[in-house]
Scaffold this active site. Sequence first.
Site, PDB file in Angstrom:
ATOM      1  N   ASN A 199       0.861  -1.184   0.000  1.00 59.25           N
ATOM      2  CA  ASN A 199       0.000   0.000   0.000  1.00 59.25           C
ATOM      3  C   ASN A 199       0.903   1.242   0.000  1.00 59.25           C
ATOM      4  OD1 ASN A 199      -1.355   2.280   1.146  1.00 59.25           O
ATOM      5  ND2 ASN A 199      -3.029   0.937   1.737  1.00 59.25           N
TER       6      ASN A 199
ATOM      7  N   HIS B  60       1.135   6.049   2.064  1.00 59.54           N
ATOM      8  CA  HIS B  60       1.967   6.911   2.917  1.00 59.54           C
ATOM      9  C   HIS B  60       3.011   7.691   2.134  1.00 59.54           C
ATOM     10  CE1 HIS B  60       0.041   5.938   6.605  1.00 59.54           C
ATOM     11  NE2 HIS B  60       0.104   4.654   6.307  1.00 59.54           N
TER      12      HIS B  60
ATOM     13  N   HIS C  89      -5.627   3.697  -1.458  1.00 55.94           N
ATOM     14  CA  HIS C  89      -6.950   4.014  -0.924  1.00 55.94           C
ATOM     15  C   HIS C  89      -7.310   5.422  -1.372  1.00 55.94           C
ATOM     16  CE1 HIS C  89      -9.613   4.162   2.983  1.00 55.94           C
ATOM     17  NE2 HIS C  89     -10.271   4.524   1.905  1.00 55.94           N
TER      18      HIS C  89
ATOM     19  N   ARG D 239      -9.453   8.076  -0.751  1.00 51.07           N
ATOM     20  CA  ARG D 239     -10.425   8.501   0.268  1.00 51.07           C
ATOM     21  C   ARG D 239     -11.333   9.588  -0.282  1.00 51.07           C
ATOM     22  NH1 ARG D 239     -10.133   7.729   5.750  1.00 51.07           N
ATOM     23  NH2 ARG D 239      -8.708   6.068   6.339  1.00 51.07           N
TER      24      ARG D 239
ATOM     25  N   ARG E 279      -7.151  12.786   1.000  1.00 46.24           N
ATOM     26  CA  ARG E 279      -6.091  13.312   1.872  1.00 46.24           C
ATOM     27  C   ARG E 279      -4.695  12.827   1.493  1.00 46.24           C
ATOM     28  NH1 ARG E 279      -7.088   9.932   7.408  1.00 46.24           N
ATOM     29  NH2 ARG E 279      -9.157  10.804   7.253  1.00 46.24           N
TER      30      ARG E 279
ATOM     31  N   GLU F  52      -8.578   0.345  -2.513  1.00 45.04           N
ATOM     32  CA  GLU F  52      -9.354   0.377  -1.264  1.00 45.04           C
ATOM     33  C   GLU F  52     -10.325   1.524  -1.380  1.00 45.04           C
ATOM     34  OE1 GLU F  52      -7.434   0.717   2.509  1.00 45.04           O
ATOM     35  OE2 GLU F  52      -5.953  -0.757   1.910  1.00 45.04           O
TER      36      GLU F  52
ATOM     37  N   THR G  89      -7.810   3.327   8.578  1.00 44.26           N
ATOM     38  CA  THR G  89      -9.045   2.553   8.654  1.00 44.26           C
ATOM     39  C   THR G  89      -9.152   1.878  10.019  1.00 44.26           C
ATOM     40  OG1 THR G  89      -8.686   2.101   6.328  1.00 44.26           O
ATOM     41  CG2 THR G  89     -10.421   0.855   7.405  1.00 44.26           C
TER      42      THR G  89
ATOM     43  N   GLU H 274     -10.815  -9.446   3.175  1.00 48.62           N
ATOM     44  CA  GLU H 274      -9.501  -9.128   3.729  1.00 48.62           C
ATOM     45  C   GLU H 274      -9.692  -9.088   5.234  1.00 48.62           C
ATOM     46  OE1 GLU H 274      -7.220  -5.759   2.216  1.00 48.62           O
ATOM     47  OE2 GLU H 274      -6.254  -5.562   4.179  1.00 48.62           O
TER      48      GLU H 274
ATOM     49  N   HIS I 227      -3.328  -4.847   7.851  1.00 47.07           N
ATOM     50  CA  HIS I 227      -3.434  -3.752   8.804  1.00 47.07           C
ATOM     51  C   HIS I 227      -2.498  -3.985   9.984  1.00 47.07           C
ATOM     52  CE1 HIS I 227      -4.895  -0.190  10.726  1.00 47.07           C
ATOM     53  NE2 HIS I 227      -5.574   0.074   9.627  1.00 47.07           N
TER      54      HIS I 227
HETATM   55  N1  PXP Z   1      -5.585  -3.195   4.489  1.00 49.03           N
HETATM   56  C1  PXP Z   1      -6.510  -2.220   4.639  1.00 49.03           C
HETATM   57  C2  PXP Z   1      -7.927  -2.530   4.305  1.00 49.03           C
HETATM   58  C3  PXP Z   1      -6.147  -0.946   5.108  1.00 49.03           C
HETATM   59  O1  PXP Z   1      -7.077   0.011   5.251  1.00 49.03           O
HETATM   60  C4  PXP Z   1      -4.784  -0.689   5.375  1.00 49.03           C
HETATM   61  C5  PXP Z   1      -4.370   0.676   5.809  1.00 49.03           C
HETATM   62  O2  PXP Z   1      -4.474   1.558   4.759  1.00 49.03           O
HETATM   63  C6  PXP Z   1      -3.861  -1.730   5.180  1.00 49.03           C
HETATM   64  C7  PXP Z   1      -4.291  -2.975   4.755  1.00 49.03           C
HETATM   65  C8  PXP Z   1      -2.396  -1.532   5.414  1.00 49.03           C
HETATM   66  O3  PXP Z   1      -2.197  -1.283   6.767  1.00 49.03           O
HETATM   67  P1  PXP Z   1      -0.748  -0.825   7.261  1.00 49.03           P
HETATM   68  O4  PXP Z   1      -0.490   0.524   6.632  1.00 49.03           O
HETATM   69  O5  PXP Z   1      -0.902  -0.750   8.741  1.00 49.03           O
HETATM   70  O6  PXP Z   1       0.217  -1.869   6.791  1.00 49.03           O
END
Ligand code: PXP
Length: 236
Positions: free
Chosen positions: A6, A9, A42, A44, A48, A69, A100, A150, A190
């Site tokens: 993902n 960030h 994601h 949003r 953001r 996402e 999330t 998931e 997550h």
């Molecule tokens: N899966 C989902 C559905 C999420 O919302 C997130 C956070 O954006 C992640 C995975 C990845 O989480 P992390 O950034 O804590 O690895």
Amino acid sequence: MKLSINIDHVATLREARGGLEPDPVTAAHLCELAGVHGIVCHLREDRRHINDRDLRLLRETVKTRLDLEMAATDEIVTVAIDTLPELATLVPERRQELTTEGGLDVKGNRHHLRDVVRRLQESEIQVSLFVDPLADQIEAAREIGADKIEIHTGAYANARTEDQQRELLEVVRAGARLARELGLGVNAGHGLNYLNMIRFRAIGDVEEVSIGHAVIARAVFVGIDRAVREMLALVC
Ligand code: PXP
């Protein structure tokens, strides 16, 4: 087990200055060169971090698989259908949250979610539902026709003791097994990081993990030495 990264960030860091760098699209490309199986972002509602330009370019350039996402809102469903990611992962979304929090209440929103799942699938987009490892939510995901779930691994990732971690891993394991028995694909994510992944990787039935924060955070440290040396070479 497969790994999707993902890249939200990277966009968060860009938005700290409101400019163009670092570009999450470049990050996605480098993740693919490093061998990941998919890219997750994601979009949003408040844009953001990832924005519409990022999503458009990611769709054009991601060569592995793009997992979008998204909240199950009309606006974002329309964007998804225009973009055609390989996978759409439906997540709950609240504006005040940092990330999330908690899985979807599939059981309580089955009518709306069934409709969203159907609309996405009609455009040949596979649909995954982000849920806590609870039997009734997993069964509801199956009932409304999702392709995958998931599993929210936040509780496991936040465990404070080894006993608690073992216990919460078993909860994830049982959820994954149930989902597979019901014929659902199983992803997880997550809060997974370089420490809690050691125990997690032995789990069966999870096909793919989605990891963001830990990898982007580590990239700062494993890359900082070279970044400083390059600037030193320019300055001195
Ligand atoms: N899966 C989902 C559905 C999420 O919302 C997130 C956070 O954006 C992640 C995975 C990845 O989480 P992390 O950034 O804590 O690895």
